[in-house]
Write a protein that holds these residues in place. Sequence first.
Motif, PDB file in Angstrom:
ATOM      1  N   ALA A  60      50.465  43.888  36.886  1.00 59.15           N
ATOM      2  CA  ALA A  60      49.723  45.122  37.118  1.00 59.15           C
ATOM      3  C   ALA A  60      49.516  45.794  35.767  1.00 59.15           C
ATOM      4  O   ALA A  60      50.420  45.813  34.922  1.00 59.15           O
ATOM      5  CB  ALA A  60      50.469  46.048  38.067  1.00 59.15           C
ATOM      6  N   VAL A  61      48.324  46.317  35.553  1.00 61.04           N
ATOM      7  CA  VAL A  61      47.964  46.966  34.293  1.00 61.04           C
ATOM      8  C   VAL A  61      47.652  48.427  34.599  1.00 61.04           C
ATOM      9  O   VAL A  61      46.638  48.735  35.232  1.00 61.04           O
ATOM     10  CB  VAL A  61      46.753  46.290  33.631  1.00 61.04           C
ATOM     11  CG1 VAL A  61      46.457  46.928  32.276  1.00 61.04           C
ATOM     12  CG2 VAL A  61      46.976  44.790  33.488  1.00 61.04           C
ATOM     13  N   ASP A  62      48.541  49.321  34.191  1.00 60.03           N
ATOM     14  CA  ASP A  62      48.407  50.743  34.535  1.00 60.03           C
ATOM     15  C   ASP A  62      48.180  50.936  36.028  1.00 60.03           C
ATOM     16  O   ASP A  62      47.344  51.738  36.460  1.00 60.03           O
ATOM     17  CB  ASP A  62      47.264  51.375  33.737  1.00 60.03           C
ATOM     18  CG  ASP A  62      47.636  51.626  32.284  1.00 60.03           C
ATOM     19  OD1 ASP A  62      48.840  51.773  31.985  1.00 60.03           O
ATOM     20  OD2 ASP A  62      46.726  51.666  31.432  1.00 60.03           O
ATOM     21  N   GLY A  63      48.900  50.145  36.823  1.00 59.16           N
ATOM     22  CA  GLY A  63      48.809  50.262  38.270  1.00 59.16           C
ATOM     23  C   GLY A  63      47.702  49.439  38.906  1.00 59.16           C
ATOM     24  O   GLY A  63      47.664  49.311  40.136  1.00 59.16           O
ATOM     25  N   ARG A  64      46.822  48.878  38.104  1.00 65.01           N
ATOM     26  CA  ARG A  64      45.721  48.054  38.628  1.00 65.01           C
ATOM     27  C   ARG A  64      46.177  46.613  38.754  1.00 65.01           C
ATOM     28  O   ARG A  64      46.718  46.051  37.814  1.00 65.01           O
ATOM     29  CB  ARG A  64      44.512  48.139  37.697  1.00 65.01           C
ATOM     30  CG  ARG A  64      43.362  47.208  38.076  1.00 65.01           C
ATOM     31  CD  ARG A  64      42.230  47.290  37.058  1.00 65.01           C
ATOM     32  NE  ARG A  64      42.665  46.897  35.728  1.00 65.01           N
ATOM     33  CZ  ARG A  64      42.722  45.635  35.297  1.00 65.01           C
ATOM     34  NH1 ARG A  64      42.397  44.633  36.117  1.00 65.01           N
ATOM     35  NH2 ARG A  64      43.118  45.370  34.057  1.00 65.01           N
ATOM     36  N   THR A  65      45.926  46.005  39.908  1.00 67.68           N
ATOM     37  CA  THR A  65      46.272  44.597  40.112  1.00 67.68           C
ATOM     38  C   THR A  65      45.047  43.737  39.845  1.00 67.68           C
ATOM     39  O   THR A  65      44.030  43.887  40.529  1.00 67.68           O
ATOM     40  CB  THR A  65      46.769  44.353  41.541  1.00 67.68           C
ATOM     41  OG1 THR A  65      47.899  45.190  41.792  1.00 67.68           O
ATOM     42  CG2 THR A  65      47.160  42.897  41.735  1.00 67.68           C
ATOM     43  N   PRO A  66      45.078  42.851  38.861  1.00 71.84           N
ATOM     44  CA  PRO A  66      43.911  42.014  38.570  1.00 71.84           C
ATOM     45  C   PRO A  66      43.552  41.100  39.738  1.00 71.84           C
ATOM     46  O   PRO A  66      44.406  40.750  40.563  1.00 71.84           O
ATOM     47  CB  PRO A  66      44.360  41.191  37.355  1.00 71.84           C
ATOM     48  CG  PRO A  66      45.469  41.990  36.744  1.00 71.84           C
ATOM     49  CD  PRO A  66      46.162  42.655  37.898  1.00 71.84           C
ATOM     50  N   VAL A  67      42.302  40.696  39.796  1.00 78.27           N
ATOM     51  CA  VAL A  67      41.818  39.759  40.805  1.00 78.27           C
ATOM     52  C   VAL A  67      41.969  38.349  40.253  1.00 78.27           C
ATOM     53  O   VAL A  67      41.479  38.044  39.154  1.00 78.27           O
ATOM     54  CB  VAL A  67      40.347  40.033  41.162  1.00 78.27           C
ATOM     55  CG1 VAL A  67      39.829  38.994  42.149  1.00 78.27           C
ATOM     56  CG2 VAL A  67      40.202  41.441  41.737  1.00 78.27           C
ATOM     57  N   ASP A 127      42.947  40.023  31.300  1.00 74.77           N
ATOM     58  CA  ASP A 127      44.074  40.086  32.231  1.00 74.77           C
ATOM     59  C   ASP A 127      44.938  38.831  32.140  1.00 74.77           C
ATOM     60  O   ASP A 127      46.169  38.904  32.241  1.00 74.77           O
ATOM     61  CB  ASP A 127      43.576  40.271  33.662  1.00 74.77           C
ATOM     62  CG  ASP A 127      43.051  41.680  33.917  1.00 74.77           C
ATOM     63  OD1 ASP A 127      43.391  42.591  33.137  1.00 74.77           O
ATOM     64  OD2 ASP A 127      42.301  41.858  34.897  1.00 74.77           O
ATOM     65  N   TYR A 180      47.554  46.894  26.251  1.00 77.32           N
ATOM     66  CA  TYR A 180      46.701  46.960  27.432  1.00 77.32           C
ATOM     67  C   TYR A 180      47.058  48.124  28.349  1.00 77.32           C
ATOM     68  O   TYR A 180      46.351  48.392  29.320  1.00 77.32           O
ATOM     69  CB  TYR A 180      46.811  45.652  28.228  1.00 77.32           C
ATOM     70  CG  TYR A 180      46.174  44.479  27.539  1.00 77.32           C
ATOM     71  CD1 TYR A 180      44.793  44.290  27.571  1.00 77.32           C
ATOM     72  CD2 TYR A 180      46.940  43.559  26.844  1.00 77.32           C
ATOM     73  CE1 TYR A 180      44.201  43.221  26.936  1.00 77.32           C
ATOM     74  CE2 TYR A 180      46.360  42.474  26.202  1.00 77.32           C
ATOM     75  CZ  TYR A 180      44.985  42.311  26.251  1.00 77.32           C
ATOM     76  OH  TYR A 180      44.396  41.248  25.613  1.00 77.32           O
TER      77      TYR A 180
END
Length: 493
Positions: free
Chosen positions: A104-111, A274, A459
């Motif tokens: 997770a990048v700053d709470g975002r989960t990559p696709v 990512d 990142y």
Amino acid sequence: MTDRPLPAGTAGPTGSARPVDRPTADAWAALGGPAELVERVGFHGPDDVLPSGLPVRRLARATVAVCSLAAAELGALRAGGPVPAVRVDQGAVATAFVSERHLAVDGRTPVSFAPHSGFWRTADGWVRTHANYPHHRTRLLAALGLAADAGPEQLAEVLGRLPAEQVQERAYAAGALAVAVAPVSTAVLPLVEHLEVGAATAVTGSAATAVTGSAATAASARPLGEAPVDRPADGIRVLDLTRVIAGPVATRTLALLGADVLRVDSPRLPEAEDAHADTGFGKRSTRLDLAEPADRAVFEELLATADVVVTGYRPGALDAHGLAPEALFARRPDLVVVQLCAWGWTGPWAGRRGFDSLVQAGVGIAAHEAAADGHPGVLPAQALDHGTGYLVAAAVLRALTDQRTVRPGGRHLRFSLAGTAAWLLHGIEPEEAAEPAARSVPAEPYDPSRWLAETDSAYGRLRHALPPIGYRGAPTDWSRPPGRWGTDAPVWR
């Protein structure tokens, strides 16, 4: 070269208190490791991980186990003491094998997969596409006569009218990626190939006996001093010419163990940021255009003092840049060169592009794991990628030890995702037939959060899987988070 099955596992001596895990013994033998060291390996943690119709859990833990054992072996050599015990946690292994899904990048989960990637029904079966990179998507759509902005619905409509093999070959001709879902292959490829330096002969499986060649006898690997137990590869310089998961997992692991890893990419090839955020831990990354004289000179300076080169491109793809193994050994006969490809090093598919998901489709794993309605299935992880990555790292560590204990000179080893797939399909007993591994504590429920951590990076705030390497004194995390892809200076530390 003749492909042949992997060797049988190495049993423990009479009266051994610890049963030997067969896949671990097979992989260790294939890497040329001393058979008696396998008895030092044990497993603990949850058993209910990586569920599959194939023995994925056993493959995963065995690849991490041999990597851990190779690290322990090299560490013992540098410390002048005994090889420490290896204790691999199956929960840590399962979490690491899906590290890209936990990122997770700053709470975002990559696709993980783009909309144009996946299984598609064709006129006579199924096909698997891979279009995560924009240039692959553009080529796939063009090969099928679709506009560059065509959506998944239009892609599905066209694929439904065509035979799967025709789609596969049209994509291949256009430099795109699509593979027909095939029945289970009967091919048994080697898990690792040991090639003579300065010759074209390959030794497959476990036959990693001393080999000679004109270059091999002409140089010795540089001496290594003492190193901390958690950094057995301290001072080793690794040129990382790999992309996507398997190669970067290997070099990420070498960086964990103290190696100075510098990834080198062409500025002409895009990279998914990512993906690098997941696999760039512990190492640095730069971009050099080897077709430009100035960049080429910089690369040659790096190569002049490197210990290891790991490549992850199709057979022959780097030859035009003077990076064929023979050319590398001509300049540096003491190098460890490890090559990784998708489909194997011989045969009509050797030169084709490939990724884990495509190899699963092409060798029959997708068919083996199909649902009741016939829809192709997948493994619970990109197990071919991750498993091969740990095998490659283990091979490098073993080669470094071997150079200093068996014979000096270069080492040339080759791996493929298809070889790891063949091992999974034909070389490892099914879970229900397997003998239980040594266990000192009862099994426990699987909670991946135990093996996740957070760290700040270029990142942003990253949630990431912790490394699964397990031996007494092993490192528990990387020394540095990933930097921005391609932004480091092209110099050694």
